[in-house]
Enzyme design. Sequence first.
Site, short mmCIF file in Angstrom:
data_model
loop_
_atom_site.label_atom_id
_atom_site.label_comp_id
_atom_site.label_asym_id
_atom_site.label_seq_id
_atom_site.Cartn_x
_atom_site.Cartn_y
_atom_site.Cartn_z
N HIS A 139 0.84 -1.20 0.00
CA HIS A 139 0.00 0.00 0.00
C HIS A 139 0.87 1.25 0.00
CE1 HIS A 139 -3.15 -2.87 1.50
NE2 HIS A 139 -3.84 -2.19 0.60
N ALA A 160 2.69 4.45 -2.95
CA ALA A 160 2.34 5.31 -4.09
C ALA A 160 2.39 4.56 -5.42
CB ALA A 160 3.27 6.52 -4.13
N VAL A 161 3.21 3.53 -5.51
CA VAL A 161 3.27 2.76 -6.76
C VAL A 161 1.97 2.00 -6.96
CG1 VAL A 161 4.58 1.07 -8.10
CG2 VAL A 161 5.77 2.56 -6.49
N HIS A 167 -7.05 6.73 -3.23
CA HIS A 167 -7.92 5.74 -2.58
C HIS A 167 -7.30 5.05 -1.38
CE1 HIS A 167 -5.54 2.72 -4.69
NE2 HIS A 167 -6.14 1.80 -3.96
N ASP A 168 -5.97 5.03 -1.26
CA ASP A 168 -5.30 4.42 -0.10
C ASP A 168 -4.40 5.41 0.61
OD1 ASP A 168 -6.28 1.82 0.15
OD2 ASP A 168 -4.96 1.02 -1.39
N GLN A 195 -3.00 -16.29 -2.66
CA GLN A 195 -3.45 -15.76 -3.95
C GLN A 195 -4.52 -16.62 -4.59
OE1 GLN A 195 -2.72 -12.72 -5.26
NE2 GLN A 195 -1.87 -12.54 -3.20
#
Length: 476
Positions: A209, A211-212, A249-250, A410
């Site tokens: 979580h 910026a990428v 959004h995060d 996953q």
Amino acid sequence: MEVCYQLPVLPLDRPVPKHVLSRRGAISFSSSSSLFGAPDPRQLSQRRGAISYDSSDQTALYIRMLGDVRVRSQVGFEPERRSSHPYLCIDFRTLHSNSEPERRIQRLLSFQRYLHSSRLLRGIPQQIPLHILDEDYTGQARCMLEKVGHWNFDIFLFDKFTNGNSLINLTFHLLNQYGMVELFQLDMVKLWRFLVMVQEDYHSDNPYHNAVHAADVTQAMYCYMQEPMLAKSLTSFDILLGLLAAATHDLDHPGVNQPFLIKTDHYLATLYRNTSVLENHHWKSAVGLLRETGLFSHWPAEDSLNMERELGSLILATDISRQNDYLSRFRQHLDQESLCLSNGSHRHFILQMALKCADICNPCRPWELSKQWSEKVTEEFFQQGDVEKKHKLEVSPLCDREINSVGNIQIGFMTYVAEPLFAEWARFSDTRLSQTMLGHMRLNKASWGSLQQEQTLTSEEAETSNAKIPQGSRES
């Protein structure tokens, strides 16, 4: 020798031009409408900062109420305003690394940008095209942006080409490509300052979580908004809203999940009554930056408030605990064929679903990208589990690295969360992109299954070999 130029700050209380502005997109501009007042400079230093963790108390988590503005002042957007802080804490991001090296601040302002901003400050008519910021990109980054609408866009590579500034550059490029700067008469200096502040407020030490991830979600959101069903229906306001929601959004994500904040009596959990705690914080953090930079201060107050409310509605939709609610509503619309994208509320709902898809689209990316994201999000889970073990807390599901693996996490996520959502999205928008995403997810799920089998066989062989070694030999 590299020279850094100080960029003067536009006066936040600069009067709005008296000429009547025409109606642009979904926003009406009027010189007679009431406007947001400029932020009080004395209040700017009181903006909230990152979530912090106090190691002296095993379960005491709280929000840092006074932000550290040193970073922003060094890149030339604000004067130094740091004062004594009434807290002693270790920033949460230090939990994600063995050491905390001093954060290096890259120069974000070129001489060309400085000259351009100076012209704005002096009131000289703009002679430089709005794509001025693109001219500073390296050739590789500029080449990549020409393919920003491709689903195999490598955000990790783009982040390297932009020296860790992928979110700033990608979001600005998309807003400019859509003509949002000119259409909504956005101040370029305020916009750039807003994007820099957004990127800064993501925790770079979060494995996932960060910026990428926000840049990746923004790129995916752009791909979805280019789909025929949306491209012919979305208004300019919808597009601006969708891109800003994806980028923020995060915002200020602490790298732990909501249950962790609740069970440790975190300040945010109390503030938001244990409901969509992180999403509410991301939304309010984004609103805080919008108001601090005055990005929409030239809009009528009603339109600015509407943007803030709609932004919150999109960000809150990313709460994974409400996944089934949104999915059921989406499925019902599709079964009844009741979606009408000329209806504003229906368009907004589709934007919510698009952002939800963009937020969890990692399993739908090509394997080389999907695998990296899977490893990053799992490592963030495991780091939370390590903290919980260290402080004698109950370890959250999927956060124990001793009993979970990247593969099984996953596979479960794809089966129970991603596949149902993207199957319905493909019903709504049955395009080449939708089928490509479903195809990648099937292949990725199979790849994780194969890796799981290989790891199981390797473990069994190791145990068998261990069992055949005589006890005395093992002890020696």
